[in-house]
Design an enzyme around this catalytic site. Structure first.
Site, short mmCIF file in Angstrom:
data_model
loop_
_atom_site.label_atom_id
_atom_site.label_comp_id
_atom_site.label_asym_id
_atom_site.label_seq_id
_atom_site.Cartn_x
_atom_site.Cartn_y
_atom_site.Cartn_z
N HIS A 101 0.71 -1.01 -0.02
CA HIS A 101 0.06 0.12 0.00
C HIS A 101 1.00 1.30 0.00
CE1 HIS A 101 -3.74 2.09 1.49
NE2 HIS A 101 -2.95 3.03 1.77
N HIS A 130 1.89 5.02 -0.80
CA HIS A 130 1.69 6.62 -1.05
C HIS A 130 2.86 7.16 -1.68
CE1 HIS A 130 -1.86 7.29 1.91
NE2 HIS A 130 -1.89 6.05 1.78
N CYS A 186 -3.16 11.24 4.27
CA CYS A 186 -3.15 10.59 5.82
C CYS A 186 -3.40 12.07 6.65
CB CYS A 186 -1.84 10.03 6.03
SG CYS A 186 -1.67 9.65 7.76
N ASN A 195 -2.64 7.49 -2.55
CA ASN A 195 -1.87 6.18 -3.15
C ASN A 195 -1.50 6.44 -4.36
OD1 ASN A 195 -2.77 5.01 -0.50
ND2 ASN A 195 -4.25 3.65 -1.15
#
Length: 203
Positions: free
Chosen positions: A110, A112, A143, A152
């Site tokens: 995952h 970013h 975030c 992402n």
């Protein structure tokens, strides 16, 4: 369904308002209920490449939290570079440290894209046998507890790289590009996908 764990106490308290130990205690009934109803649970580990409050991340901590999630019943653990500070070199070292501890089939990434490293990090994951990658159309996301963290890796960019590398995804990239343009326009934001921008509709 998914549950989100942290490797560090500071981010855990900021993100889900409890300690790491308390978070696992909270997860337990949710996982048990999911098992009873044949619902697959996915675990997430945040800030694997760096924390906005504690800085450097120790590989051992990330491995231990990931192992705990699998032991509790998660079928897969997604390793998240939540603030996007990871580089291919850092992700390679981390994934190499996982060897012998967790099966690669249970891992996902995952990434970013705060510093433009997400695609490179994904490619490192591919080289290490990972086949599941999180992404977001037009690179949406971020975030709230990590200043400057972008979304992402854009789904359009990820698909372009995967397809160009000979990987089959079963996803129609043209439809995703179209969706990226729509959502960017609806939200009145700049399209966060380079592939999307390169394929912008003609006015």
């Amino acid at each position: 369904s998914g549950i989100n764990a942290e490797y560090g106490e500071a981010f855990c308290r900021k993100n889900i308002n409890c300690s790491i130990l308390e978070s696992f205690e909270r997860f337990a009934p949710t996982i048990e209920l999911a098992k009873e109803n044949n619902i697959t649970i996915r675990g997430y580990v945040s800030c694997i490449a760096g924390c906005p409050y504690q800085g450097h991340v120790g590989h051992k901590s990330v491995i231990e939290v990931s192992q705990k999630l699998l032991e509790m019943g998660c079928s897969e653990v997604s390793l998240g570079d939540t603030i996007g500070v990871g580089t291919p070199g850092k992700i390679k070292e981390l994934l190499q440290s996982f060897s012998g501890h967790l099966p690669v089939e249970c891992l996902a990434l995952h990434m970013h894209d705060t510093y433009g490293q997400a695609l490179g990090n994904v490619y490192v994951g591919l080289d290490h046998g990972i086949r599941v990658f999180d992404s977001s159309v037009s690179g949406l996301g971020g975030c709230p507890y990590a200043r400057g963290a972008s979304g992402n890796v854009a789904t359009e960019d990820l698909l372009y790289m995967l397809h160009g590398s000979g990987c089959e995804t079963g996803v129609d990239i043209d439809k995703v590009i179209e969706t990226g343009h729509f959502i960017s326009g609806f939200l009145e934001r700049i399209n966060g996908s380079k592939v999307g921008i390169a394929n912008s509709p003609r006015s």
